[in-house]
Write a protein that holds these residues in place. Structure first.
Motif, PDB file in Angstrom:
ATOM      1  N   SER A  69       0.825  -1.216   0.000  1.00 21.24           N
ATOM      2  CA  SER A  69       0.000   0.000   0.000  1.00 21.24           C
ATOM      3  C   SER A  69       0.857   1.264   0.000  1.00 21.24           C
ATOM      4  CB  SER A  69      -0.908   0.015   1.229  1.00 21.24           C
ATOM      5  OG  SER A  69      -0.107   0.160   2.375  1.00 21.24           O
ATOM      6  N   TYR A 101       2.020   3.093  -2.263  1.00 21.94           N
ATOM      7  CA  TYR A 101       1.888   4.096  -3.322  1.00 21.94           C
ATOM      8  C   TYR A 101       1.032   5.287  -2.904  1.00 21.94           C
ATOM      9  CZ  TYR A 101      -2.124   1.126  -3.552  1.00 21.94           C
ATOM     10  OH  TYR A 101      -3.176   0.386  -3.196  1.00 21.94           O
ATOM     11  N   SER A 102       0.215   5.121  -1.873  1.00 24.88           N
ATOM     12  CA  SER A 102      -0.676   6.231  -1.524  1.00 24.88           C
ATOM     13  C   SER A 102      -0.665   6.452  -0.025  1.00 24.88           C
ATOM     14  CB  SER A 102      -2.102   5.909  -1.973  1.00 24.88           C
ATOM     15  OG  SER A 102      -3.029   6.658  -1.215  1.00 24.88           O
ATOM     16  N   GLY A 127      -6.846   2.502  -0.468  1.00 20.29           N
ATOM     17  CA  GLY A 127      -5.872   2.525  -1.562  1.00 20.29           C
ATOM     18  C   GLY A 127      -6.533   2.180  -2.883  1.00 20.29           C
ATOM     19  N   VAL A 135      -8.752   5.062  -4.148  1.00 20.11           N
ATOM     20  CA  VAL A 135      -8.047   6.214  -4.734  1.00 20.11           C
ATOM     21  C   VAL A 135      -7.236   5.818  -5.956  1.00 20.11           C
ATOM     22  CG1 VAL A 135      -7.955   7.493  -2.571  1.00 20.11           C
ATOM     23  CG2 VAL A 135      -6.027   6.032  -3.232  1.00 20.11           C
ATOM     24  N   ALA A 191      -5.444   2.466  -6.775  1.00 23.36           N
ATOM     25  CA  ALA A 191      -4.323   1.539  -6.823  1.00 23.36           C
ATOM     26  C   ALA A 191      -4.607   0.475  -7.878  1.00 23.36           C
ATOM     27  CB  ALA A 191      -4.144   0.876  -5.468  1.00 23.36           C
TER      28      ALA A 191
END
Lengths: 175, 642
Positions: A32, A34-35, A75, A78, A80
């Motif tokens: 997780s 990436y955000s 995630g 938004v 992923a």
């Protein structure tokens, strides 16, 4: 009469399953990354898991799992990609599973008893199931990636929910 | 049953149709729009909320396992304040008055202590408690007295975080003051000021109360049923939330995450516990060790059924023994025909010890179901002590029988110890005529010596449940000490030429009539060697009026009793008084089970002090046997102070 040996046994969660559970939580947290919306709840979940396993508190372990799932879902919402989301949710469920095993085995057998075999067998079962599910999910996603007729998706989803309801009624307790 | 499989089949068919529609769009002649998907997602979320609300109270559950490693902890008397107050003797009577409020009962206890220890009459004692002149301690005075203001409270950080309320603290100080008034544990403690008085024991309260299961014997009743552990509870919620959100927000990743959860639900629901068919064997390296030796125990569990993925094994270590090394537990997975072996060492204590069944908790692979089983394996361990006879004379009461022996009596006759001189009577033995006096004065006189005669003694052991108390959880209880004492007194009394018997207080079957001789000595030794564990009362008749007549019917004439009892309750005192009144001269050796750790424990000490003095007041000698005193010291001190 013998003063030694009158210590009650150490019923803290077993080490092997605890480490495996933390590994699963770390996997989810990494997936997780990436955000920040996903990363922060996952990190929080990991910390709660550490606390729960240190104190042998089942509710903390469950709460940690909930936080991890919330992180992964946020995630996904938004934006992923699918693969990290699947890996993340599997890791979250594994963290709860292995953490609960550590708590239960620790409470029933303590830390001094040899329990590695039991824990490894259980962890292997859960991890294989998880790996199979992630692979299956990815295959479905790949095949359906092109055109997505609404009817087909609806059929799949309704099928899944019906299966879920059916499974909820199946009781693994015989008789 | 059928509906569930119908649903399952419907789900599979729909899944197939869905896949088909994905591959060949337009196969199914049902038009569907995006809003339909969103609406369905909302419904799923609603269902998720229902599932969540329905399962909120559920918790993860697993079988508890007993603390087999430790021996059954000795209950420390005085841990429960209400129980102590219930049995506190009243000021005029052996039994308390049964007031319901704690304050009233503490007041009665204080009055009882003042009347019995300070010799006040009841009215004066009540007055003293009311006006507060009974103690120097201000909190206790304020708690029990009338219109006495409480001392100023100093505000401190420790008090801010204290777990007990102001009222509890006052009560504890009052308990302490009453114990101190009875002369128990009155060391110079900072009582009224600050946290100095906030003493608490760090010992586990469960251990102090003796409420720890230390064996598997009691488990057979709960074993056998399958039980849901709820190990995967919550995954269903994850499925519904993911599917619902995935549909509503149209995110395929989240939708598929729901599918992963669904897979785990299927895993949890479908793995069956299987037919568990286990057997166990246990080998003990030495079944007749000496007390204190270590004994190795090896347990093997064999699986005669199919694959068992999750077995949690706890051996039934005897409640009366503790594990010295290793663990009597094991967790493993066994395939069909496989077996697991584990071993640990025990420290043998005197007595006979029986192992309990091997407790096995079996789970399925996913861990969603567990089943408890008890595998009966009979093993026994018998450690016979070789007691050294007491090296001190046992203080018996003076009472003659017709048998020659060591006991000095109050009547004159043959013997060694000079008693008196009297006029010669025809028939007196020539050896007892005072020939010196005859030569000096010509008078014929006879020397009298203290006659030494044998006595018939019965060692009466208090083995009732109420006597299973001791000053520390890990230490021996009063029954163990009584049996150990009897093991040493029995041969010593026989050596002195007395006829000795053994009996237990209560309706127990253990009885050995007073006798002498080698075979009798062996019988007594065997009876006592069985250890306290085998003395546990099995009879329903706990009321003394059932068994006292039976006990009396067994005692021969002219028997004196040596009672070994902790004397913790008024009932025991009454029983001893009754026996004395029935004409059995009675002496009590009382292993002291009280401790001075906390105020509550000290109050128990005060209660016992009052009971002991009440018994002494009726003329029964009571030897107070502290845990730190050897039997020799106790008996020697008694003989010299007499």
């Amino acid at each position: 009469m013998s003063g030694d040996g009158f210590e009650r046994i150490d019923r803290k969660p077993t080490r092997l399953s605890s480490v495996l559970a933390l590994g699963a939580a770390a996997l989810t947290t990494a997936a997780s990354a990436y955000s920040p919306f996903a990363f922060v709840p996952c990190l929080l979940g990991g910390l709660v898991l550490v606390a729960g396993l240190a104190g042998g508190d089942q509710r903390a372990v469950t709460t940690a799992g909930g936080l991890l799932v919330v992180g992964v879902v946020l995630g996904g919402v938004v934006g992923a990609p699918v693969a990290p989301t699947l890996v993340g949710v599997t890791g979250a469920l594994l963290a709860v599973d292995l953490g609960s095993t550590a708590v239960a085995v620790g409470d029933q057998l303590g830390r001094r008893a040899p329990t590695a075999r039991l824990e490894l067998v259980h962890a292997t079962g859960s991890v294989l199931v998880g790996a199979g599910l992630v692979a299956g999910g990815l295959v479905v996603h790949e095949t359906a990636a092109g055109s997505q007729p609404v009817t087909g998706v609806l059929g799949l989803v309704v099928a899944a929910v019906v299966l879920f309801v059916a499974l909820r009624r199946i009781d693994p307790v015989p008789g | 049953m059928n509906r569930r499989y119908l649903l399952l089949a419907l789900g599979v068919v729909l899944f197939g149709v869905g896949i088909l529609e994905q591959q060949e769009p337009g196969t199914v002649p049902v038009p569907a729009a995006g809003t339909l998907l969103t609406g369905f997602g909302g419904l799923v979320l609603l269902y998720g909320a229902v599932v969540y609300l329905g399962s909120r109270g559920q918790r993860l559950d697993h079988a508890d396992t007993p603390d087999v490693e430790i021996q059954r902890p000795t209950r420390v008397p005085g841990t429960d304040l209400d129980e102590t107050l219930d049995g506190f003797p009243g000021p005029d009577d052996l039994y308390s008055n049964g007031f319901d409020s704690r304050r009233r009962r503490l007041e009665e206890a204080a009055v009882a202590v003042l009347t019995r220890r300070r010799g006040l009459d009841t009215a004066r004692a009540r007055e003293a408690v009311r006006t507060g002149e009974w103690t120097e301690r201000r909190w206790a005075r304020a708690y029990l007295g009338e219109d006495i203001p409480e001392p100023e409270r100093a505000v401190s950080l420790a008090r801010l975080f204290a777990t007990e309320s102001a009222r509890e603290r006052s009560r504890r100080r009052t308990v302490d003051a009453i114990a101190a008034a009875a002369g128990v544990g009155s060391d110079d403690r900072a009582v009224d000021t600050g946290p100095g008085g906030e003493e608490a024991t760090d010992t586990d309260p469960e251990l102090l109360a003796g409420a720890v299961e230390a064996g598997t014997t009691g488990r057979a009743g709960t074993a056998g049923d399958h039980r849901r552990t709820g190990h995967w509870a919550g995954v269903g919620l994850v499925v519904l939330v993911c599917v619902g959100l995935g549909l509503v927000l149209e995110v395929p990743g989240v939708l598929l995450a729901g599918a992963v959860g669904l897979g785990y639900v299927a895993y949890a629901r479908s793995t069956r516990p299987g037919a568990v068919d286990l057997s166990a064997t246990r080998s003990v390296s030495d079944t007749e060790p000496d007390p204190g030796d270590t004994v190795e125990v090896t347990v093997t569990v064999t699986n005669q059924g199919g694959f068992c993925p999750d077995l949690r094994v706890v051996d039934g270590v005897p409640e009366s023994l503790s594990v010295a090394e290793g663990s009597p537990r094991c967790g493993t997975a066994l395939r069909g025909g496989g077996s697991v072996t584990f071993s640990y060492t025990l420290r043998a204590a005197a007595g006979t010890h029986e192992f309990g069944p091997v407790l096995v908790v079996a789970r399925n692979l996913s861990g969603s179901v567990e089943r408890e089983r008890c595998l009966e394996v009979v093993s026994k361990l018998r450690a016979v002590p070789s007691p050294v006879p007491v090296q001190a004379s046992v203080p018996l009461r003076r009472q003659p029988t017709q048998y020659a022996g060591d006991r000095t009596t109050d009547t004159g006759g043959d013997g060694i110890e000079f008693r008196s001189v009297r006029e010669y009577r025809p028939g007196d033995s020539l050896t007892r005529i005072d020939w010196n006096r005859r030569a000096r004065t010509g008078e014929l006189t006879t020397l009298e010596f203290n006659r030494e005669r044998a006595t018939r003694v019965v060692l009466l052991l208090d083995t009732r449940r109420s006597a299973r108390v001791g000053p520390e959880p890990a230490g021996p209880d009063a029954v163990t000490r009584a049996v150990a004492g009897a093991q040493r007194l029995f041969p010593a009394l026989l050596d002195d030429g007395h006829q000795v018997g053994i009996a237990t207080l209560g309706a127990g079957e253990q009885y050995l009539a007073p006798d002498t001789g080698r075979s009798h000595r062996k019988r007594g030794r065997d009876l006592l060697a069985a250890g306290p564990a085998s003395y546990v009362q099995t009879s329903h008749y706990s009321r003394p009026w059932y068994w006292i007549p039976k006990l009396r019917a067994r005692f021969p004439e002219d028997t004196q009793l040596l009672v070994l009892s902790p004397l913790v309750d008024a009932q025991t005192v009454r029983i001893v008084r009754q026996l004395e009144a029935y004409g059995y001269p009675t002496t009590v050796i009382s292993p002291d089970p009280t401790t001075t750790e906390t105020p509550g424990h000290r109050l128990m000490g005060a209660r016992r002090t009052l009971l002991v003095s009440a018994l002494r007041a009726t003329g029964v000698p009571v030897l107070d046997w502290k845990a730190s005193t050897s039997l020799e010291e106790l008996l020697t001190r008694e003989v010299t102070t007499r």
